[in-house]
Design a protein around this motif. Structure first.
Motif, PDB file in Angstrom:
ATOM      1  N   ILE A  14      36.171  23.307  35.572  1.00 22.18           N
ATOM      2  CA  ILE A  14      37.023  23.953  34.502  1.00 22.18           C
ATOM      3  C   ILE A  14      36.544  25.436  34.128  1.00 22.18           C
ATOM      4  CG2 ILE A  14      37.711  24.124  32.003  1.00 22.18           C
ATOM      5  CD1 ILE A  14      37.577  20.998  32.287  1.00 22.18           C
ATOM      6  N   PHE A  15      35.230  25.530  33.790  1.00 19.43           N
ATOM      7  CA  PHE A  15      34.933  26.676  33.301  1.00 19.43           C
ATOM      8  C   PHE A  15      33.755  27.417  34.009  1.00 19.43           C
ATOM      9  CE2 PHE A  15      35.544  24.329  29.250  1.00 19.43           C
ATOM     10  CZ  PHE A  15      36.276  25.437  28.320  1.00 19.43           C
ATOM     11  N   PRO A  16      33.872  29.038  34.335  1.00 17.74           N
ATOM     12  CA  PRO A  16      32.808  29.676  34.980  1.00 17.74           C
ATOM     13  C   PRO A  16      31.392  29.507  34.230  1.00 17.74           C
ATOM     14  CG  PRO A  16      34.394  30.971  33.890  1.00 17.74           C
ATOM     15  CD  PRO A  16      34.916  29.818  33.581  1.00 17.74           C
ATOM     16  N   GLU A  17      30.325  29.686  35.220  1.00 17.46           N
ATOM     17  CA  GLU A  17      29.035  29.722  34.762  1.00 17.46           C
ATOM     18  C   GLU A  17      28.820  30.507  33.477  1.00 17.46           C
ATOM     19  OE1 GLU A  17      24.519  29.042  36.238  1.00 17.46           O
ATOM     20  OE2 GLU A  17      26.556  28.913  37.982  1.00 17.46           O
ATOM     21  N   GLU A  18      29.301  31.860  33.837  1.00 18.99           N
ATOM     22  CA  GLU A  18      28.888  32.920  32.934  1.00 18.99           C
ATOM     23  C   GLU A  18      29.315  32.575  31.438  1.00 18.99           C
ATOM     24  OE1 GLU A  18      29.318  37.992  32.340  1.00 18.99           O
ATOM     25  OE2 GLU A  18      30.403  36.666  34.182  1.00 18.99           O
ATOM     26  N   LYS A  41      43.120  28.753  33.314  1.00 16.30           N
ATOM     27  CA  LYS A  41      44.219  29.811  33.656  1.00 16.30           C
ATOM     28  C   LYS A  41      44.593  30.294  32.236  1.00 16.30           C
ATOM     29  CE  LYS A  41      48.182  30.703  36.290  1.00 16.30           C
ATOM     30  NZ  LYS A  41      49.172  30.246  37.300  1.00 16.30           N
ATOM     31  N   ASN A  42      44.701  31.504  32.195  1.00 21.28           N
ATOM     32  CA  ASN A  42      45.275  32.256  30.887  1.00 21.28           C
ATOM     33  C   ASN A  42      44.661  31.475  29.568  1.00 21.28           C
ATOM     34  OD1 ASN A  42      46.654  34.133  32.386  1.00 21.28           O
ATOM     35  ND2 ASN A  42      48.328  32.652  32.439  1.00 21.28           N
ATOM     36  N   GLY A  43      43.259  31.022  29.520  1.00 25.35           N
ATOM     37  CA  GLY A  43      42.932  30.596  28.481  1.00 25.35           C
ATOM     38  C   GLY A  43      43.151  29.178  28.260  1.00 25.35           C
ATOM     39  N   GLU A  44      43.903  28.422  29.249  1.00 20.84           N
ATOM     40  CA  GLU A  44      44.276  27.088  29.220  1.00 20.84           C
ATOM     41  C   GLU A  44      43.626  26.140  30.472  1.00 20.84           C
ATOM     42  OE1 GLU A  44      48.414  25.981  28.307  1.00 20.84           O
ATOM     43  OE2 GLU A  44      48.321  27.786  26.731  1.00 20.84           O
ATOM     44  N   ILE A  45      43.059  24.940  29.894  1.00 15.55           N
ATOM     45  CA  ILE A  45      42.826  24.062  31.116  1.00 15.55           C
ATOM     46  C   ILE A  45      43.774  23.519  31.880  1.00 15.55           C
ATOM     47  CG2 ILE A  45      41.359  22.048  31.484  1.00 15.55           C
ATOM     48  CD1 ILE A  45      39.835  22.622  28.911  1.00 15.55           C
ATOM     49  N   THR A  46      43.683  23.751  33.333  1.00 13.76           N
ATOM     50  CA  THR A  46      44.740  23.031  34.063  1.00 13.76           C
ATOM     51  C   THR A  46      44.023  21.780  34.835  1.00 13.76           C
ATOM     52  OG1 THR A  46      43.843  24.441  35.966  1.00 13.76           O
ATOM     53  CG2 THR A  46      45.602  25.285  34.632  1.00 13.76           C
ATOM     54  N   THR A  47      45.063  20.666  35.035  1.00 11.07           N
ATOM     55  CA  THR A  47      44.485  19.519  35.863  1.00 11.07           C
ATOM     56  C   THR A  47      45.368  19.428  36.986  1.00 11.07           C
ATOM     57  OG1 THR A  47      45.785  18.457  34.441  1.00 11.07           O
ATOM     58  CG2 THR A  47      43.462  18.548  33.896  1.00 11.07           C
ATOM     59  N   ASP A  90      32.023  20.879  34.046  1.00 12.77           N
ATOM     60  CA  ASP A  90      33.120  19.598  34.145  1.00 12.77           C
ATOM     61  C   ASP A  90      32.846  18.999  32.815  1.00 12.77           C
ATOM     62  OD1 ASP A  90      32.918  20.069  36.753  1.00 12.77           O
ATOM     63  OD2 ASP A  90      31.470  18.025  37.196  1.00 12.77           O
ATOM     64  N   MET A  91      34.277  18.270  32.599  1.00 15.76           N
ATOM     65  CA  MET A  91      34.414  17.872  31.413  1.00 15.76           C
ATOM     66  C   MET A  91      34.869  16.214  31.704  1.00 15.76           C
ATOM     67  SD  MET A  91      37.494  18.217  28.524  1.00 15.76           S
ATOM     68  CE  MET A  91      37.102  19.978  28.429  1.00 15.76           C
ATOM     69  N   ILE A  92      33.999  15.467  30.859  1.00 14.13           N
ATOM     70  CA  ILE A  92      34.208  14.015  30.981  1.00 14.13           C
ATOM     71  C   ILE A  92      35.094  13.507  29.680  1.00 14.13           C
ATOM     72  CG2 ILE A  92      32.982  11.888  30.351  1.00 14.13           C
ATOM     73  CD1 ILE A  92      30.399  12.720  31.358  1.00 14.13           C
ATOM     74  N   LEU A  93      36.284  12.800  30.252  1.00 12.47           N
ATOM     75  CA  LEU A  93      37.225  12.242  29.231  1.00 12.47           C
ATOM     76  C   LEU A  93      37.002  10.821  29.300  1.00 12.47           C
ATOM     77  CD1 LEU A  93      40.275  14.384  30.594  1.00 12.47           C
ATOM     78  CD2 LEU A  93      38.764  14.795  28.756  1.00 12.47           C
ATOM     79  N   ASP A 114      40.557  17.387  40.001  1.00 12.31           N
ATOM     80  CA  ASP A 114      40.242  18.737  39.791  1.00 12.31           C
ATOM     81  C   ASP A 114      41.016  19.585  38.983  1.00 12.31           C
ATOM     82  OD1 ASP A 114      38.902  18.553  42.183  1.00 12.31           O
ATOM     83  OD2 ASP A 114      40.801  19.069  43.464  1.00 12.31           O
ATOM     84  N   GLY A 115      40.082  20.571  38.341  1.00 12.73           N
ATOM     85  CA  GLY A 115      40.530  21.465  37.195  1.00 12.73           C
ATOM     86  C   GLY A 115      40.402  22.621  37.234  1.00 12.73           C
ATOM     87  N   GLY A 116      40.759  23.443  36.283  1.00 12.11           N
ATOM     88  CA  GLY A 116      40.523  25.060  36.219  1.00 12.11           C
ATOM     89  C   GLY A 116      40.874  25.510  34.845  1.00 12.11           C
TER      90      GLY A 116
END
Length: 272
Positions: free
Chosen positions: A44-48, A16-22, A206-209, A12-14
């Motif tokens: 991670i990122f909103p669709e808009e 917050k304040n311009g930084e990616i959280t996990t 989503d982001m693949i690593l 799960d990610g998100g």
């Protein structure tokens, strides 16, 4: 954290304040990547934000002529890749938009594209222990923000590979929605002779690593659709390569050494 299939893990990610959280610390994310596994950081990122980046890329590319010359690695340019890579012999059919001079891109395109790439840059720095900013550096590796469009009707990227360093971890962010905006094509990998396909597992935001030295490819979009360079439908992704374009290229032979290099995943790789 959830195992989706063998060697494929969702975290799960998100944002917050311009930084990616996990949901787990970055060190744990890198441990999973280096075992190795394919890790998908979800939502991670909103669709808009993603739509704005695609729209900005499309509008900008209509104003800027296609690059039909050799890449200079210092400009903002877009190019229709339709060839076989000389060294790796990997066939390619896609449209890339590379922003090697992103900070000098005109507004409003700059803000829309930075809205995704600045968090990605910070995330990559956090995962690898780097502190890189955007901008080219002659004789040193630097970041190459790239938005790639795989049109409907047969676009793809053949099996290829990269040196592990200095990138360490590859990042592929989905900018649009599987099943709605495109319905075929995804990134595949091979780990311990097992094929891992991410089509249908990675969705918008989503982001693949992945370990950067894993052989990988982009499966073709369906030939049931008619191909057109001018049709914006298809898969859109953002990637952030880090390399010296004037440095040593990847080996022509597929790297199998990673199988013996991976002995433990108890700590993240050292920073460059």
């Amino acid at each position: 954290m959830k195992e989706l299939s063998k060697y494929l893990i969702a975290v799960d990610g998100g944002l917050k304040n311009g930084e990616i959280t996990t949901e787990v610390p970055y060190e744990e994310v890198m441990r999973l990547v280096n075992e190795p596994n394919i890790v998908i950081v979800k939502n991670i990122f909103p669709e808009e934000t993603l739509k704005n980046a695609i729209d900005a890329t499309l509008e900008w590319s209509k104003k800027v002529p296609l690059n039909e010359e050799q890449d200079d690695f210092v400009s903002n340019s877009h190019k229709r890749r339709l060839h076989i890579a000389k060294i790796q012999q990997a066939p390619q059919l896609f449209h890339d938009h590379t922003f090697d001079n992103l900070l000098n891109l005109e507004e409003p395109y700059k803000s829309a594209i930075l809205a995704i790439f600045d968090p990605i840059r910070k995330f990559w720095n956090g995962l690898t222990g780097n502190s890189e900013e955007f901008g080219h550096k002659k004789g040193q590796p630097y970041l190459h923000p790239q938005i790639t469009h795989y049109p409907m009707g047969g676009s793809f990227f053949g099996r290829h590979w990269h040196p592990l360093n200095p990138q360490k971890v590859g990042l592929i962010t989905a900018l649009n929605k599987y099943g709605r905006d495109y319905h075929s094509g995804g990134t595949g990998y091979v780990i311990n002779d097992t094929i891992i396909e991410t089509e249908g597992f990675q969705d918008i935001g989503d982001m693949i690593l992945f370990r950067y030295d894993l052989p990988h490819w982009v499966s073709p979009s369906s030939f049931a659709d008619r191909f057109s360079w001018d049709d914006p439908r298809g898969r859109w992704v953002a990637i952030l390569p880090f390399y010296d374009p004037w440095g040593t290229p990847a080996e022509k032979d597929e790297p199998q050494g990673w199988k013996t290099q991976i002995t433990t995943a108890t700590k993240a790789p050292a920073a460059v």
